[in-house]
Scaffold this motif. Sequence first.
Motif, mmCIF file in Angstrom:
data_model
loop_
_atom_site.group_PDB
_atom_site.id
_atom_site.type_symbol
_atom_site.label_atom_id
_atom_site.label_comp_id
_atom_site.label_asym_id
_atom_site.label_seq_id
_atom_site.Cartn_x
_atom_site.Cartn_y
_atom_site.Cartn_z
ATOM 1 N N UNK A 1 5.021 5.556 13.027
ATOM 2 C CA UNK A 1 3.586 5.464 13.285
ATOM 3 C C UNK A 1 2.899 6.737 12.801
ATOM 4 N N UNK A 2 1.613 6.662 12.466
ATOM 5 C CA UNK A 2 0.921 7.841 11.920
ATOM 6 C C UNK A 2 1.048 9.098 12.779
ATOM 7 N N UNK B 1 0.824 -1.203 0.000
ATOM 8 C CA UNK B 1 0.000 0.000 0.000
ATOM 9 C C UNK B 1 0.863 1.260 0.000
ATOM 10 N N UNK B 2 0.230 2.378 -0.311
ATOM 11 C CA UNK B 2 0.952 3.655 -0.281
ATOM 12 C C UNK B 2 1.478 3.909 1.127
ATOM 13 N N UNK B 3 0.652 3.676 2.139
ATOM 14 C CA UNK B 3 1.114 3.930 3.508
ATOM 15 C C UNK B 3 2.292 3.027 3.854
ATOM 16 N N UNK B 4 2.277 1.789 3.401
ATOM 17 C CA UNK B 4 3.400 0.888 3.642
ATOM 18 C C UNK B 4 4.666 1.365 2.965
ATOM 19 N N UNK C 1 -1.173 10.942 4.071
ATOM 20 C CA UNK C 1 -2.357 11.577 3.476
ATOM 21 C C UNK C 1 -1.983 12.390 2.247
ATOM 22 N N UNK C 2 -0.898 13.140 2.347
ATOM 23 C CA UNK C 2 -0.453 13.980 1.232
ATOM 24 C C UNK C 2 -0.066 13.118 0.035
#
Length: 80
Positions: free
Chosen positions: A23-24, A2-5, A69-70
């Motif tokens: 972490x977020x 994923x993008x977050x990964x 998010x960006x």
Amino acid sequence: MSISGKVNAVIASVLGVDENRVLPHARLREELGASDLDVGMLILSLEDELGIETGANMTELVTVGDVIDYCEAAWRARRA
């Protein structure tokens, strides 16, 4: 992945921190120790990894979650 990964992996690599710390809510400068140079390298690395253009305002992002998010928004805009 994923993008977050991908974002988490790039942040960990560029900053030389364990990915478990990415972490977020983690603050890039205060908690993960990013310098201005690190942020510049992070921007370039994310652009290469995700095939996006981030723009100058990415330097104003504070947390890992802000960066995720960006990057997700930039990736969606690229595909539109």
